[in-house]
Design an enzyme around this catalytic site. Structure first.
Site, short mmCIF file in Angstrom:
data_model
loop_
_atom_site.label_atom_id
_atom_site.label_comp_id
_atom_site.label_asym_id
_atom_site.label_seq_id
_atom_site.Cartn_x
_atom_site.Cartn_y
_atom_site.Cartn_z
N TYR A 128 -0.32 -5.86 10.83
CA TYR A 128 -0.63 -7.11 11.01
C TYR A 128 -1.10 -7.90 12.06
O TYR A 128 -1.83 -8.80 12.04
CB TYR A 128 -0.13 -8.01 9.66
CG TYR A 128 -0.19 -7.33 8.35
CD1 TYR A 128 -1.47 -7.60 7.63
CD2 TYR A 128 0.84 -6.83 7.85
CE1 TYR A 128 -1.35 -6.87 6.11
CE2 TYR A 128 0.76 -6.22 6.45
CZ TYR A 128 -0.41 -6.09 5.85
OH TYR A 128 -0.48 -5.83 4.69
N PHE A 418 6.92 -12.36 -1.70
CA PHE A 418 5.55 -12.66 -2.67
C PHE A 418 4.77 -11.77 -2.07
O PHE A 418 4.82 -10.98 -1.25
CB PHE A 418 4.95 -14.02 -2.06
CG PHE A 418 4.68 -14.37 -1.09
CD1 PHE A 418 3.49 -14.29 -0.45
CD2 PHE A 418 5.71 -14.98 0.01
CE1 PHE A 418 3.09 -14.26 0.99
CE2 PHE A 418 5.22 -15.28 1.27
CZ PHE A 418 4.08 -14.98 1.76
#
Length: 418
Positions: A128, A418
């Site tokens: 990322y 999450f």
């Protein structure tokens, strides 16, 4: 093999939910079987416009979704965040730019909505950074060797007038959201939890992919009766060869708004008969836990890793949202190859707060937007990043100025996955 241009990247239609879930499960190396219950459950919370799929001849081969979130900045202010999750690319379609296309669509939409940052939990470290994310928080897990702690084996409860009680899931759903919000408002890096989080973690919503076992819940109330701490934990019912109980208590989550509550809950877990080890779950790297024990070495670090990754979308709002301990001025040349947040910015910090604005003045530091994210929550050091070649000093001493302004006495922490 299909050409990348032949693969359609777009929000999924309702009728494609099962196919999207199948691709998601495949990407995470789970059974691709999809039940009607899982389709119904995921359909209840997926945001249609923010649930993306890549389709090759009508078959979903990559998945991506985002949802609204609030992230706590240094000082306690909340900023709107674009929370990213469920990112997969099927093995047959890797290295074709599908993640890049999905990420570009989502971040552009987040920028247009006015989100200050994007967030995610990275399954793999190298992925990322190329999209402008930086590792902004870290987490540590300890294993406590209970007999070595030095705690009084006769401990029977807090000595400060507070008390600990076992409660059920309904009690947790009543007290937990408000308690967590109090913690979140004081913990940089913490993120909001919705009602579904509490339903999933107390068994109201049961997931096919995660068989439910009812855990134990314990609550700490102060002498005034206020709920200041909650813990969810499980025990493994393990016995040694000589018929000796050697149980491990695994903490699912523990939240506390005062040191007294945190200390009491850890002491409680270490005092349970038959428990010889406690696995703490993911905690802040500077957690007080080891120092709650007479022998801190009884808490052994078993895992330490990056956790919350942040991508800044609005530099001005991000830097103005947080507080600073000192005063000073810093000019940052922020490099963003995706064109979402790059530019030169002058940050001025004083007793009345912070002002950040675009400028043409000479920069003190040049850095990638991902490195700015790592600095923004106060965890990273500009001096260290400069030594690593990840930040460039354009003016001597600028990295030290950045650390004096941006670093915090406590480390940021995100308790949530999450």
């Amino acid at each position: 093999m299909s050409r990348p241009d032949d693969i359609d990247v777009r929000p999924i239609a309702e009728a494609e939910t099962a196919d999207w879930i199948r691709a998601l499960n495949t990407g995470f190396l789970r059974s691709p079987e999809v039940s009607e219950r899982e389709v119904a459950d995921r359909s209840s919370y997926l945001v249609p416009a923010r649930t993306l799929g890549a389709f090759d001849n009508g078959r979903c081969v990559a998945t991506f979704r985002s949802f609204p979130q609030e992230l706590t900045a240094v000082g306690g202010a909340s900023v709107p965040a674009d929370a990213i999750s469920n990112v997969t690319v099927t093995a047959t379609h890797r290295r074709r730019g599908l993640l890049t296309r999905m990420m570009a669509q989502d971040l552009a939409a987040a920028k247009e909505r006015g989100d200050v940052v994007a967030t995610l939990i990275a399954a793999e470290y190298p992925i990322y950074g190329r999209y402008g994310f930086g590792a902004a928080t870290h987490s540590t897990e300890w294993t406590i060797d209970v007999p070595r702690t030095g705690l009084d084996p006769r401990w029977s409860g807090p000595g400060d007038g507070g008390r600990i009680d076992l409660v059920d899931g309904e009690d947790v759903r009543k007290a937990g959201p408000e308690l967590h919000e109090r913690l979140r408002r004081t913990q940089p890096g913490a993120v909001s939890r919705d009602e579904r989080w509490w339903q999933v973690h107390t068994g109201v919503v049961r997931l096919d992919r995660s068989p439910w076992t009812e855990p134990f819940y314990a609550v700490y109330r102060s002498a005034s009766g206020e709920v200041e701490g909650l813990v969810s934990y499980e025990c493994d019912d393990h016995w040694g060869d000589a018929k000796q109980p050697q149980n491990t208590a695994k903490v699912n989550w523990l939240i506390a708004t005062t040191p007294a509550a945190e200390r009491a809950l850890w002491h409680y877990l270490c005092s349970i008969d038959w428990i010889t080890k406690v696995r703490t779950g993911w905690r802040a790297p500077d957690d007080l836990l080891p120092h709650f024990l007479p022998d801190p070495r009884a808490a052994r670090v078993t895992t330490h890793a990056d956790w919350l990754w942040v991508r800044i979308l609005d530099v001005v709002r991000a830097l103005e949202a947080r507080t600073y301990d000192g005063s000073g001025t810093l000019v940052l040349d922020v490099v963003d190859r995706h064109g979402l947040a790059g530019g030169r910015y002058r940050l001025t910090v004083g007793p009345d707060g912070a002002v950040c604005e675009p400028t043409t003045r000479d920069a003190g530091l040049t850095l990638d937007v991902g490195e700015l994210a790592a600095l923004w929550l106060g965890d990273a050091s500009a001096v260290r990043l400069a030594a690593l070649g990840r930040v460039r000093e354009q003016q001597e001493g600028a990295a030290s100025v950045a650390d004096a302004l941006l670093r915090t006495s406590g480390r940021p922490w995100c308790p949530d996955m999450f």
